[in-house]
Structures are given as C-alpha cells and as structure tokens.
Design an enzyme around this catalytic site. Structure first.
Site, PDB file in Angstrom:
ATOM      1  N   HIS A  37      -3.403  11.458   1.307  1.00  0.00           N
ATOM      2  CA  HIS A  37      -4.161   9.637   1.986  1.00  0.00           C
ATOM      3  C   HIS A  37      -4.629   9.576   3.507  1.00  0.00           C
ATOM      4  CE1 HIS A  37       0.092   9.606  -0.054  1.00  0.00           C
ATOM      5  NE2 HIS A  37      -0.731   8.568  -0.956  1.00  0.00           N
ATOM      6  N   ARG A 189       4.869  13.603  -5.209  1.00  0.00           N
ATOM      7  CA  ARG A 189       6.169  14.164  -5.959  1.00  0.00           C
ATOM      8  C   ARG A 189       6.446  15.620  -5.478  1.00  0.00           C
ATOM      9  NH1 ARG A 189       4.223   9.773  -9.098  1.00  0.00           N
ATOM     10  NH2 ARG A 189       5.662   8.541  -9.529  1.00  0.00           N
TER      11      ARG A 189
END
Ligand code: PAF
Length: 284
Positions: A37, A189
């Site tokens: 990100h 995740r």
C-alpha cells in the site's frame, strides 16, 4: 495529514485542493496497510500534488462466510504509514456514511464478463461489491487518477472496464506487486498465517515463475502444467482454488497464439485464501 469521516468533509478538503490548482490522486484501501500500500501512496505522491487515501472495509464485497468481522482494523498504525508515504488526506468513513440507506436497496455496479470466473467464481458477488464501492468512492473523491495494486489483477481489470464503460474521467494506474524476500506477495491476509503456513506460502509464486519459464521455453500443454502445479499444492498442504493461464488484457482463457499472458492462482492454506499472479509477454 488530515483524517475525515464524512463525505461532506472529504468534498470540502478536495475542492480546496482543486481551487489551489492541484492534481488529485486517490488510493482506495481496506486498511491494515503494508509496504504494498505504501508503494501505491508513494506513486500517487509522485504523480499528483494532493493524495487522498481511503480506508473502508466494505461489507458489500465480503461473502457471508468470509472474514469481514475478523478483517484487521489498525487505524493508528495505518495513519502513520500513510503520512510517511506522502498522503495528504485520509477518508475513513463508517458503514452508515457509505451506505446511509442500507445495503439491500443500494444501487449496484456490475461488470459482466471480466468479473466472471477466477475470483468471481469463488466469491459470488465480490466484484459487484468492489465495483459499487469503488464507483461511489470515485464519485466522492473525483480524483484525476487512481492507483491500484496488480496483485488483485482481476480487480484491476474490473475497475479499468467500469471506468471505461461509465465514462469516468479518471486515469487508472496499476502498480507492481510488492513481495516479501521469499517471494510471497504482500497481503493483509498473510497476517492470518501461522509460522508453518507462512513457510509454505511462497510456493505459489515459485510455481508461477516455473510455469512462466516453461511456457517461455515452448511448453504449450497448459492443462498439464496446471495439473502438476495443483498436485504439488495439495502435497504441500494447500487446497487449490484456481490456477489459470489467461490472455492478460481480456482475461479470456489463453489460446496458443496469445503472447501477453497472465497466470493467476488462488489457493487456501488453513482457512486463509491466498491469491497471486504473474503477467509476462512471450514476444519479449
Ligand atoms: O483492494 C482493496 O483493498 C479493495 O477491494 C478496494 C479496491 C479498496 C475496494 O474496497
């Protein structure tokens, strides 16, 4: 960096930046940010003068048996990372701000064709949820450009298609997947994996590399490559979901004459579903 929770505050801040003649870049996220990100936000800061990020865990894109409730919420750490990466404004709405009339009657955006198969088959309704929230966010922020990770290859293709089909004046930029040293694609995740699962997880990327190398060396028996790799996944402790070789732009199954290819994989380890992909050009 300012954090705002309402569309009203968001619009006021963005329109102020516009009045100052700034180009607006947007990075939508679901939070629990990692270096992947940060790379998107850094890219946004290079390409535009004012960077907006959003953190919203969108219930509309989670299936009933998926990890909506356990999806990690780490706002304070995320704010630090966004600031360090060059973000100017964080939009962090709650569900009532995004869906004030509830989700049942919410207008939906569906992108046929490209949303079908792959993750669309394993996660019914997922891409409709993504396309709907991304359309809403685009209308709220009205950026000049928006940046997404190529790790979610099908998602990026869905978003490119919706922007084209709905004539949204937004440039969509895809950024390369950021990987751990052992090749595992960074993902929120990955935090669900225990030590043993984490050690096995990089197999997926090694398989993508090996399959791409075999195809580049002339192998054209795609079903054979897929069967061998999924067998290896089972032996390592994965439950294979899909492994497919597709034409990289249209995402239709690759034919023998296609040269721009992408191999996409999804497999479950424990209760964690991991995805990855590798795009390559046979002509180069
Ligand atoms: O990729 C994600 O994190 C999400 O699917 C997105 C694009 C932020 C939409 O909720």
């Amino acid at each position: 960096m300012n954090t705002v929770k309402t569309v009203r505050e968001l619009r006021a801040a963005v329109s102020q930046a516009r009045k100052e003649g700034k180009q607006i870049a947007f990075v939508p996220t679901m939070g629990n940010l990692h270096a992947g990100h940060a790379a998107l936000v850094e890219k946004a800061a290079q390409r535009a003068d004012f960077v907006v990020a959003s953190i919203f865990v969108n219930p509309l894109q989670f299936g009933p048996s998926e990890d909506l409730d356990k999806y990690p919420r780490t706002l304070a750490a995320d704010q630090d990372k966004l600031l360090a990466a060059g973000c100017n404004l964080l939009f962090h709405p709650d569900v009532a701000e995004m869906y004030p009339h509830g989700m049942d009657g919410q207008t939906r955006v569906s992108v046929p064709g490209i949303s079908e198969g792959l993750c669309g088959a394993s996660r019914p309704g997922h891409f409709e949820g993504v396309a709907t929230v991304v359309s809403k966010l685009f209308n709220m922020v009205q950026p000049d450009l928006a940046i997404f990770g190529q790790k979610d290859f099908q998602q990026l293709a869905v978003i490119r298609t919706l922007v084209r089909d709905l004539n949204m004046p937004i440039q969509i930029i895809g950024e390369p997947t950021v990987r751990a040293e052992d090749g595992l694609a960074l993902s929120s995740r990955n935090g669900y994996l225990n030590t043993e699962q984490r050690a096995i997880a990089p197999l997926l990327y090694r398989q993508l590399q090996a399959m791409a190398a075999a195809i580049q060396a002339g192998e054209r028996d795609y079903p054979k490559l897929v069967e061998a790799a999924q067998q290896q996944q089972r032996e390592a402790g994965f439950k294979p979901d899909y492994l497919e070789i597709r034409e990289a732009n249209s995402l239709r199954p690759a034919s023998q004459v296609d040269s721009q290819l992408v191999i996409l994989v999804a497999a479950v380890i424990g209760s964690t579903r991991l995805i990855d992909n590798l795009a390559f050009d046979l002509a180069s």
